[in-house]
Design a protein around this motif. Structure first.
Motif, short mmCIF file in Angstrom:
data_model
loop_
_atom_site.label_atom_id
_atom_site.label_comp_id
_atom_site.label_asym_id
_atom_site.label_seq_id
_atom_site.Cartn_x
_atom_site.Cartn_y
_atom_site.Cartn_z
N LYS A 137 54.86 15.99 89.71
CA LYS A 137 54.82 16.59 88.38
C LYS A 137 54.55 18.08 88.49
N VAL A 138 54.81 18.79 87.38
CA VAL A 138 54.60 20.23 87.32
C VAL A 138 53.31 20.51 86.57
N VAL A 139 52.48 21.40 87.13
CA VAL A 139 51.24 21.79 86.47
C VAL A 139 51.23 23.30 86.28
N SER A 140 50.51 23.76 85.26
CA SER A 140 50.41 25.18 84.94
C SER A 140 49.08 25.71 85.48
N LEU A 141 49.14 26.73 86.34
CA LEU A 141 47.94 27.20 87.04
C LEU A 141 47.83 28.72 87.01
N LYS A 142 46.57 29.18 86.92
CA LYS A 142 46.31 30.60 87.01
C LYS A 142 46.46 31.05 88.47
N PRO A 143 46.80 32.33 88.70
CA PRO A 143 46.90 32.82 90.09
C PRO A 143 45.63 32.63 90.90
N GLY A 144 44.45 32.66 90.24
CA GLY A 144 43.20 32.48 90.95
C GLY A 144 42.99 31.08 91.48
N ASN A 145 43.79 30.11 91.00
CA ASN A 145 43.69 28.72 91.46
C ASN A 145 44.82 28.34 92.40
N VAL A 146 45.60 29.33 92.80
CA VAL A 146 46.75 29.10 93.67
C VAL A 146 46.56 29.91 94.96
N VAL A 147 46.45 29.22 96.08
CA VAL A 147 46.30 29.89 97.37
C VAL A 147 47.66 29.95 98.06
N LEU A 148 48.15 31.17 98.27
CA LEU A 148 49.44 31.37 98.91
C LEU A 148 49.34 31.15 100.41
N ASP A 149 50.40 30.69 101.01
CA ASP A 149 50.41 30.43 102.44
C ASP A 149 50.27 31.72 103.25
N LYS A 150 49.69 31.58 104.43
CA LYS A 150 49.62 32.69 105.37
C LYS A 150 51.04 33.16 105.69
N GLY A 151 51.23 34.48 105.70
CA GLY A 151 52.55 35.05 105.97
C GLY A 151 53.35 35.37 104.72
N PRO A 179 54.89 34.90 81.98
CA PRO A 179 54.19 36.17 81.81
C PRO A 179 53.27 36.22 80.60
N SER A 180 53.59 35.48 79.55
CA SER A 180 52.75 35.51 78.35
C SER A 180 51.41 34.81 78.59
N LYS A 181 51.43 33.73 79.37
CA LYS A 181 50.20 33.00 79.69
C LYS A 181 49.62 33.42 81.04
N GLU A 182 50.38 34.20 81.80
CA GLU A 182 49.99 34.61 83.15
C GLU A 182 49.60 33.41 84.00
N ARG A 183 50.52 32.47 84.05
CA ARG A 183 50.31 31.25 84.84
C ARG A 183 51.60 30.90 85.60
N TYR A 184 51.39 30.27 86.76
CA TYR A 184 52.51 29.71 87.51
C TYR A 184 52.74 28.26 87.06
N SER A 185 53.99 27.85 87.06
CA SER A 185 54.31 26.42 87.02
C SER A 185 54.52 25.98 88.46
N VAL A 186 53.72 25.01 88.89
CA VAL A 186 53.74 24.56 90.28
C VAL A 186 54.12 23.09 90.33
N TYR A 187 55.14 22.78 91.13
CA TYR A 187 55.52 21.39 91.33
C TYR A 187 54.63 20.80 92.42
N VAL A 188 53.80 19.82 92.04
CA VAL A 188 52.88 19.17 92.99
C VAL A 188 53.60 17.96 93.56
N MET A 189 53.89 18.01 94.85
CA MET A 189 54.74 17.00 95.46
C MET A 189 54.10 15.62 95.46
N ALA A 190 52.79 15.55 95.75
CA ALA A 190 52.13 14.25 95.83
C ALA A 190 52.08 13.55 94.48
N LEU A 191 52.03 14.32 93.41
CA LEU A 191 51.94 13.76 92.06
C LEU A 191 53.28 13.70 91.35
#
Length: 244
Positions: free
Chosen positions: A180-194, A166-178
Protein backbone atom coordinates in the motif's frame (compact mmCIF):
# COMPACT_ATOMS: atom_id res chain seq x y z
CA UNK A 1 12.99 22.09 -22.07
CA UNK A 2 14.53 20.66 -25.20
CA UNK A 3 13.52 17.48 -27.00
CA UNK A 4 15.51 15.14 -29.22
CA UNK A 5 14.02 12.34 -31.31
CA UNK A 6 10.25 11.96 -31.53
CA UNK A 7 9.53 8.31 -31.06
CA UNK A 8 7.55 8.94 -27.89
CA UNK A 9 3.86 8.90 -27.36
CA UNK A 10 3.85 5.93 -25.01
CA UNK A 11 5.30 7.75 -22.06
CA UNK A 12 2.00 8.88 -20.61
CA UNK A 13 1.21 9.08 -16.93
CA UNK A 14 0.33 5.75 -15.32
CA UNK A 15 -1.70 5.27 -12.17
CA UNK A 16 -0.10 3.44 -9.26
CA UNK A 17 -3.41 2.16 -7.91
CA UNK A 18 -2.96 -1.33 -9.33
CA UNK A 19 0.29 -2.01 -7.54
CA UNK A 20 -1.30 -3.17 -4.30
CA UNK A 21 -3.30 -5.99 -5.82
CA UNK A 22 -1.35 -7.15 -8.82
CA UNK A 23 2.29 -6.58 -7.98
CA UNK A 24 2.45 -9.19 -5.25
CA UNK A 25 4.58 -6.97 -3.06
CA UNK A 26 7.11 -6.34 -5.82
CA UNK A 27 8.63 -2.87 -5.95
CA UNK A 28 6.64 -1.13 -8.72
CA UNK A 29 9.53 1.07 -9.70
CA UNK A 30 11.94 -1.84 -10.18
CA UNK A 31 9.35 -3.49 -12.44
CA UNK A 32 8.61 -0.26 -14.28
CA UNK A 33 10.96 -0.83 -17.17
CA UNK A 34 10.68 -4.59 -17.49
CA UNK A 35 8.53 -4.29 -20.58
CA UNK A 36 10.09 -1.29 -22.27
CA UNK A 37 12.25 1.71 -21.90
CA UNK A 38 16.02 1.73 -21.69
CA UNK A 39 17.50 -0.29 -18.84
CA UNK A 40 20.21 1.33 -16.76
CA UNK A 41 23.61 0.99 -18.35
CA UNK A 42 22.20 0.46 -21.87
CA UNK A 43 22.23 4.10 -22.92
CA UNK A 44 25.59 3.86 -24.59
CA UNK A 45 27.88 1.38 -26.30
CA UNK A 46 28.86 -1.59 -24.10
CA UNK A 47 32.37 -1.41 -22.61
CA UNK A 48 35.02 -2.24 -25.11
CA UNK A 49 32.74 -1.74 -28.12
CA UNK A 50 33.70 1.86 -28.83
CA UNK A 51 36.76 0.85 -30.85
CA UNK A 52 39.09 -2.14 -30.95
CA UNK A 53 37.83 -4.87 -28.53
CA UNK A 54 39.91 -5.37 -25.39
CA UNK A 55 43.03 -7.41 -26.04
CA UNK A 56 42.89 -6.87 -29.80
CA UNK A 57 45.29 -3.92 -29.94
CA UNK A 58 48.49 -5.43 -31.29
CA UNK A 59 46.96 -8.90 -31.37
CA UNK A 60 47.83 -9.27 -35.03
CA UNK A 61 51.56 -8.91 -34.40
CA UNK A 62 52.28 -12.62 -34.78
CA UNK A 63 50.62 -12.87 -38.20
CA UNK A 64 51.69 -9.55 -39.63
CA UNK A 65 55.44 -9.63 -39.20
CA UNK A 66 55.32 -8.10 -35.75
CA UNK A 67 53.37 -5.09 -37.01
CA UNK A 68 50.89 -4.69 -34.17
CA UNK A 69 48.40 -1.93 -33.40
CA UNK A 70 49.33 0.53 -30.63
CA UNK A 71 47.28 -0.11 -27.54
CA UNK A 72 47.59 3.39 -26.03
CA UNK A 73 47.27 4.18 -22.35
CA UNK A 74 44.02 3.61 -20.47
CA UNK A 75 42.15 6.75 -19.52
CA UNK A 76 41.70 7.29 -15.79
CA UNK A 77 38.09 7.11 -14.57
CA UNK A 78 36.35 10.48 -14.28
CA UNK A 79 36.22 11.94 -10.76
CA UNK A 80 33.07 11.18 -8.80
CA UNK A 81 30.39 13.85 -8.90
CA UNK A 82 28.83 14.21 -5.47
CA UNK A 83 26.25 16.75 -6.65
CA UNK A 84 24.84 14.90 -9.68
CA UNK A 85 22.06 12.30 -9.77
CA UNK A 86 23.70 9.02 -10.91
CA UNK A 87 23.08 7.65 -14.39
CA UNK A 88 20.48 4.90 -14.33
CA UNK A 89 18.31 6.51 -11.64
CA UNK A 90 14.56 6.11 -12.29
CA UNK A 91 12.81 9.49 -12.26
CA UNK A 92 9.54 11.14 -13.21
CA UNK A 93 8.94 14.64 -14.54
CA UNK A 94 7.25 17.29 -12.43
CA UNK A 95 6.59 21.02 -12.43
CA UNK A 96 7.09 21.46 -16.17
CA UNK A 97 5.51 24.72 -17.35
CA UNK A 98 6.33 24.68 -21.06
CA UNK A 99 5.31 21.04 -21.47
CA UNK A 100 2.77 20.35 -18.69
CA UNK A 101 1.43 17.30 -20.52
CA UNK A 102 4.76 15.60 -19.73
CA UNK A 103 4.39 15.93 -15.95
CA UNK A 104 4.20 12.45 -14.47
CA UNK A 105 6.04 10.80 -17.36
CA UNK A 106 8.81 8.47 -16.24
CA UNK A 107 12.31 7.84 -17.49
CA UNK A 108 15.90 7.03 -16.63
CA UNK A 109 18.74 9.50 -16.14
CA UNK A 110 21.29 9.01 -18.90
CA UNK A 111 23.78 11.72 -17.94
CA UNK A 112 24.29 15.11 -16.31
CA UNK A 113 25.52 18.02 -18.43
CA UNK A 114 27.46 20.40 -16.13
CA UNK A 115 27.60 23.14 -18.75
CA UNK A 116 23.80 23.48 -18.85
CA UNK A 117 23.03 22.19 -15.36
CA UNK A 118 20.51 19.78 -16.90
CA UNK A 119 19.99 16.03 -17.09
CA UNK A 120 19.45 13.98 -20.22
CA UNK A 121 16.50 11.69 -19.45
CA UNK A 122 15.46 8.73 -21.62
CA UNK A 123 11.67 8.48 -21.46
CA UNK A 124 9.92 5.21 -20.68
CA UNK A 125 8.86 2.97 -23.59
CA UNK A 126 10.59 5.15 -26.19
CA UNK A 127 13.94 6.34 -27.46
CA UNK A 128 12.93 9.94 -26.88
CA UNK A 129 15.13 12.04 -24.62
CA UNK A 130 14.53 15.29 -22.79
CA UNK A 131 16.90 17.84 -21.29
CA UNK A 132 15.51 18.57 -17.82
CA UNK A 133 16.43 20.85 -14.92
CA UNK A 134 17.06 19.04 -11.61
CA UNK A 135 14.09 20.75 -9.92
CA UNK A 136 11.81 19.12 -12.50
CA UNK A 137 12.84 15.57 -11.55
CA UNK A 138 11.53 13.30 -8.79
CA UNK A 139 13.75 10.34 -7.99
CA UNK A 140 11.97 7.05 -7.33
CA UNK A 141 14.50 5.91 -4.73
CA UNK A 142 14.27 3.35 -1.95
CA UNK A 143 13.70 4.55 1.62
CA UNK A 144 13.29 3.25 5.16
CA UNK A 145 10.47 4.54 7.39
CA UNK A 146 11.56 5.93 10.76
CA UNK A 147 10.17 7.48 13.93
CA UNK A 148 6.42 7.45 13.25
CA UNK A 149 4.57 7.69 16.56
CA UNK A 150 0.99 7.37 15.33
CA UNK A 151 1.68 4.21 13.28
CA UNK A 152 4.71 2.53 14.89
CA UNK A 153 4.11 -0.65 12.89
CA UNK A 154 5.45 1.24 9.84
CA UNK A 155 8.84 1.93 11.44
CA UNK A 156 11.63 -0.09 9.85
CA UNK A 157 9.59 -0.91 6.74
CA UNK A 158 11.14 -0.18 3.36
CA UNK A 159 9.48 1.35 0.35
CA UNK A 160 9.85 3.41 -2.80
CA UNK A 161 9.05 7.09 -3.29
CA UNK A 162 6.20 7.38 -5.80
CA UNK A 163 5.20 11.06 -5.73
CA UNK A 164 5.81 14.33 -3.89
CA UNK A 165 2.90 16.48 -2.71
CA UNK A 166 4.19 20.08 -2.53
CA UNK A 167 1.09 21.48 -0.83
CA UNK A 168 1.34 18.99 2.06
CA UNK A 169 5.13 18.61 1.80
CA UNK A 170 4.86 14.85 1.99
CA UNK A 171 6.08 11.88 -0.03
CA UNK A 172 3.79 9.12 -1.18
CA UNK A 173 5.74 5.94 -0.46
CA UNK A 174 4.82 2.48 -1.69
CA UNK A 175 5.49 0.08 1.21
CA UNK A 176 6.28 -3.27 -0.36
CA UNK A 177 5.59 -5.46 2.68
CA UNK A 178 2.13 -3.91 3.15
CA UNK A 179 1.32 -3.49 -0.57
CA UNK A 180 0.00 0.00 0.00
CA UNK A 181 0.93 3.67 -0.37
CA UNK A 182 1.43 5.86 2.69
CA UNK A 183 1.92 9.63 2.98
CA UNK A 184 5.06 10.57 4.93
CA UNK A 185 6.95 13.69 5.93
CA UNK A 186 10.60 13.92 4.79
CA UNK A 187 11.67 13.67 8.45
CA UNK A 188 10.17 10.15 8.61
CA UNK A 189 11.85 8.95 5.43
CA UNK A 190 15.47 7.78 5.54
CA UNK A 191 17.10 7.84 2.11
CA UNK A 192 19.53 5.12 1.14
CA UNK A 193 23.27 5.63 1.36
CA UNK A 194 24.55 6.95 -1.97
CA UNK A 195 21.37 8.87 -2.81
CA UNK A 196 22.00 12.35 -4.26
CA UNK A 197 19.54 14.85 -2.79
CA UNK A 198 19.04 18.61 -2.53
CA UNK A 199 19.64 20.63 0.62
CA UNK A 200 16.69 22.73 1.69
CA UNK A 201 15.32 24.60 4.71
CA UNK A 202 18.67 25.12 6.47
CA UNK A 203 18.31 28.36 8.44
CA UNK A 204 21.71 28.27 10.17
CA UNK A 205 23.59 28.11 6.85
CA UNK A 206 21.22 29.39 4.17
CA UNK A 207 24.01 29.48 1.58
CA UNK A 208 23.78 25.68 1.46
CA UNK A 209 20.13 25.65 0.41
CA UNK A 210 19.72 24.53 -3.19
CA UNK A 211 23.00 22.62 -3.30
CA UNK A 212 23.12 18.90 -4.01
CA UNK A 213 25.14 16.25 -2.19
CA UNK A 214 25.58 12.51 -1.75
CA UNK A 215 24.35 10.85 1.44
CA UNK A 216 27.27 9.02 3.08
CA UNK A 217 25.57 7.82 6.24
CA UNK A 218 22.44 8.11 8.35
CA UNK A 219 23.12 8.73 12.04
CA UNK A 220 20.20 7.18 13.92
CA UNK A 221 20.85 8.83 17.30
CA UNK A 222 20.56 12.37 15.93
CA UNK A 223 18.43 11.52 12.87
CA UNK A 224 20.92 13.33 10.65
CA UNK A 225 22.79 12.58 7.45
CA UNK A 226 26.46 12.90 6.70
CA UNK A 227 26.44 14.52 3.27
CA UNK A 228 29.38 14.77 0.87
CA UNK A 229 29.24 18.00 -1.14
CA UNK A 230 32.72 17.68 -2.66
CA UNK A 231 35.83 15.52 -2.14
CA UNK A 232 36.88 17.77 0.77
CA UNK A 233 33.52 18.99 2.08
CA UNK A 234 31.31 16.81 4.35
CA UNK A 235 28.47 18.24 6.45
CA UNK A 236 25.79 16.96 8.83
CA UNK A 237 22.17 17.97 8.27
CA UNK A 238 18.77 16.93 9.58
CA UNK A 239 16.98 14.21 7.62
CA UNK A 240 14.18 16.58 6.63
CA UNK A 241 16.72 18.91 5.01
CA UNK A 242 17.46 16.49 2.16
CA UNK A 243 14.87 16.06 -0.59
CA UNK A 244 14.83 14.11 -3.82
Amino acid sequence: ITFSSSMGGAGGQTSFRSFGGGAGGVDPISMMFSGGGMPAGMSGMPPGMGGMPPGMGGGFGGNMGGMGFPTGSAKPPPPQQYDAIPSGTVVSLKGLVNAPERNGDRGIVRQYIPQSGRYVVVLEDSDETMSVKPQNLLQHVHVRIHDIVSQPELNGKTGTIITWNPSKERYSVYVMALKKVVSLKPGNVVLDKGTVAQLTGISSRPELNGKWGTIKEWIRESNKYEVQLSPQHVIRVKVESMKV
